[in-house]
Scaffold this motif. Structure first.
Motif, short mmCIF file in Angstrom:
data_model
loop_
_atom_site.label_atom_id
_atom_site.label_comp_id
_atom_site.label_asym_id
_atom_site.label_seq_id
_atom_site.Cartn_x
_atom_site.Cartn_y
_atom_site.Cartn_z
N ALA A 1 0.88 -1.18 0.00
CA ALA A 1 0.00 0.00 0.00
C ALA A 1 0.91 1.22 0.00
O ALA A 1 1.98 1.22 0.63
CB ALA A 1 -0.89 0.00 1.24
N VAL A 2 0.50 2.27 -0.70
CA VAL A 2 1.41 3.40 -0.87
C VAL A 2 0.63 4.71 -0.97
O VAL A 2 -0.55 4.73 -1.32
CB VAL A 2 2.28 3.18 -2.14
N GLY A 3 1.30 5.80 -0.64
CA GLY A 3 0.74 7.13 -0.89
C GLY A 3 -0.16 7.65 0.21
O GLY A 3 0.11 7.49 1.41
N GLY A 4 -1.28 8.25 -0.22
CA GLY A 4 -2.16 8.94 0.72
C GLY A 4 -2.74 8.07 1.80
O GLY A 4 -2.94 8.53 2.93
N ASP B 1 -4.32 2.99 -2.33
CA ASP B 1 -3.56 2.78 -3.56
C ASP B 1 -2.57 1.65 -3.32
O ASP B 1 -1.82 1.65 -2.33
CB ASP B 1 -2.81 4.06 -3.96
N LEU B 2 -2.54 0.71 -4.24
CA LEU B 2 -1.69 -0.46 -4.12
C LEU B 2 -0.72 -0.49 -5.28
O LEU B 2 -1.09 -0.15 -6.42
CB LEU B 2 -2.54 -1.73 -4.10
N CYS B 3 0.52 -0.86 -5.02
CA CYS B 3 1.50 -0.95 -6.09
C CYS B 3 2.23 -2.29 -5.98
O CYS B 3 2.24 -2.93 -4.93
CB CYS B 3 2.48 0.21 -6.05
N THR B 4 2.84 -2.70 -7.10
CA THR B 4 3.42 -4.05 -7.16
C THR B 4 4.59 -4.10 -8.13
O THR B 4 4.68 -3.29 -9.07
CB THR B 4 2.35 -5.06 -7.59
N SER B 5 5.46 -5.07 -7.89
CA SER B 5 6.56 -5.31 -8.84
C SER B 5 6.07 -6.05 -10.07
O SER B 5 6.80 -6.14 -11.07
CB SER B 5 7.66 -6.13 -8.15
N ALA B 6 4.86 -6.58 -10.05
CA ALA B 6 4.33 -7.34 -11.19
C ALA B 6 4.11 -6.43 -12.38
O ALA B 6 3.54 -5.34 -12.25
CB ALA B 6 3.02 -8.02 -10.80
N ALA C 1 5.26 9.49 -0.30
CA ALA C 1 6.19 8.50 -0.84
C ALA C 1 6.56 7.47 0.22
O ALA C 1 7.71 7.07 0.36
CB ALA C 1 7.43 9.20 -1.38
N ILE C 2 5.55 7.06 0.98
CA ILE C 2 5.75 6.06 2.03
C ILE C 2 4.94 4.82 1.68
O ILE C 2 3.77 4.94 1.27
CB ILE C 2 5.28 6.60 3.40
#
Length: 458
Positions: A28-31, A46-51, A123-124
């Motif tokens: 999970a990232v951001g706000g 917001d979710l981010c991934t290496s995929a 940016a956490i």
């Protein structure tokens, strides 16, 4: 800073687990992380991934997936009736339009993804089992109450000029003080806002103005020049340092306006009206023999300027009309009587009249302290009368009259202007308390008037 316990929604946690079960990293990232660290409930996760995008599609096989922006690495997972965005780690290319990257490059490093973001507090990253990942020091900045760009501030704003407004908004909402270099870049790069679509500027302005007053006031004071850079709002620049030269005012126009903005309820129509209410004053100034300045006609001029500004900002019609009406009426002082309350409720409706009283109260709180008491007492009386009229079910408009156009036609009143004149006369008589709002009394009160220059009378 001490990390509070995060409460991640079950669908978001399930998405992270699904990606990691497929052999990918996910966070999970951001706000949502920023708000959780502040003890607030996030609106979005917001979710981010290496995929890579195609790997995300395979990982979510069997689930409902919407390829929202797959070219830029984003897809939407539909889970438990809600949409959840997931984005591949990426690095941005150049920004020739000062708004969006010309290209993106997918990467596998979370740190590289975080390094492209706007502010350190955004940016956490956080994971339910691994905790925080914070290479930019955003958590420490939050704890110190500092807003800092990731990397070079001028580069960040040159890439995306909307970040200038976003930075001002974040500072106001979270009571953050922009770091020296970040503040200097906000001021220095403000002309880039001309490259941002007016409707995007309007969206950020609305969100900024609804920030809590204790955070909003100092930020408006420090970044007033940013507001004056927005479409149609250049005239706000003239308010800074403008001496009102009047015993009712000890503040210059900018400071008076800020005091009014933070004193009205945090609703966009009221905050916008408070921001724009005295914009016409510099164009209406006259000075009497005693050296006292007056601003006759400034509400109408302010309404004209507000109309033009909100059109330039592509504000929707309903909001624009409400704000312009409030600006035009904000200096209208009518003795507080029950008939007057009935008339103004009929003209503006309950919500409109209460908004006007709220704006006048905010305006008053920006006056010299010695001039506030009497005006505030009058507003208290007005609000009590509005409460009384509304609770009593008073006749507030033509729709409330116990007589209508069909009744008048049966009595021989022709349709058209004459009928409108009769209905308005009867409404006025009821609102002034000279007639009861009863069908027979209203029928008996009207009689034909052969002299068209005279009002009809009972």
């Amino acid at each position: 800073m001490s990390v509070p316990s995060f409460s991640i929604p079950a669908p978001a946690a399930a998405i992270l687990d699904r990606l990691e079960a497929a052999g990918h990293e996910a966070w999970a990232v951001g706000g949502c992380v920023r708000d959780s660290l502040l003890g607030l409930v996030p609106h979005d996760w917001d979710l981010c991934t290496s995929a890579a995008p195609e790997e995300m599609v395979r990982a979510f096989q069997g689930w409902t997936v919407i390829p929202t922006g797959l070219r830029h690495g984003t897809l939407t997972v539909r889970l438990e009736g809600e949409n959840w965005e997931v984005t591949t780690y990426r690095a941005d290319g150049s920004y020739t339009d000062h708004r969006r990257p010309d290209s993106v490059r997918f990467v596998t490093s979370l740190e590289e993804d975080l390094s492209r973001r706007d502010f350190t507090v955004n940016a956490i990253a956080w994971h339910p089992r691994r905790g925080l990942r914070d290479p930019m020091g955003g958590a420490a900045d939050l704890e110190k109450g500092v807003l800092r760009c990731v990397g070079d501030p001028r580069r960040r704003f040159d890439e995306d000029a909307l970040r200038i407004l976003r930075g001002v908004r974040f500072a106001a909402w979270y009571s953050l003080a922009p770091a020296e270099e970040t503040a200097a870049a906000i001021h220095g790069e403000r002309e880039l806002l001309h490259r941002v679509a007016p409707e995007r500027c309007m969206a950020e302005l609305r969100r900024l103005l609804c920030a809590p007053g204790e955070g909003l006031g100092p930020i408006l004071r420090e970044f007033w020049d940013i507001l004056a850079e927005l479409p149609g709002l250049d005239y706000l620049g003239a308010l800074e340092g403008y001496d009102q030269q009047n015993p009712h005012h000890t503040l210059d126009l900018k400071e008076h306006t800020i005091a009014a903005v933070v004193s009205v309820p945090a609703r966009e129509e009221l905050r916008l009206a408070a921001l724009l209410h005295d914009g016409g004053k510099p164009r209406c100034r006259t000075v009497d023999r005693e050296g006292i300045a007056h601003f006759y006609g400034h509400p109408r001029e302010g309404a004209r300027l507000a109309e033009n500004a909100l059109r330039a900002l592509r504000c929707e019609n309903a909001l624009r009309q409400r704000v312009v009406q409030l600006v035009e009426l904000h200096d209208l002082w009518v003795p507080p009587t029950l008939p007057a309350a009935r008339r103004w409720l009929g003209r503006l409706g309950e919500e409109g009249l209460r908004d006007l009283l709220a704006l006048e109260r905010g305006d008053t709180l920006g006056h010299a302290p010695g001039c506030q008491g009497e005006r505030l007492e009058l507003l208290d009386r007005w609000e009590a009368l509005v409460d009384e009229a509304v609770s009593a079910g008073e006749c507030l408009g033509l729709r409330d009259l116990k007589i209508n156009g069909r009744d008048l036609m049966e009595m021989g009143v022709p349709a058209g202007p004459e009928m409108g004149r009769v209905l308005r006369y009867l409404l006025e008589e009821v609102q002034e308390g000279r007639l009861p709002n009863e069908h027979e009394a209203l029928r008996a009160a009207w009689r034909p008037n052969p002299d068209p220059t005279r009002r009809c009378a009972p």
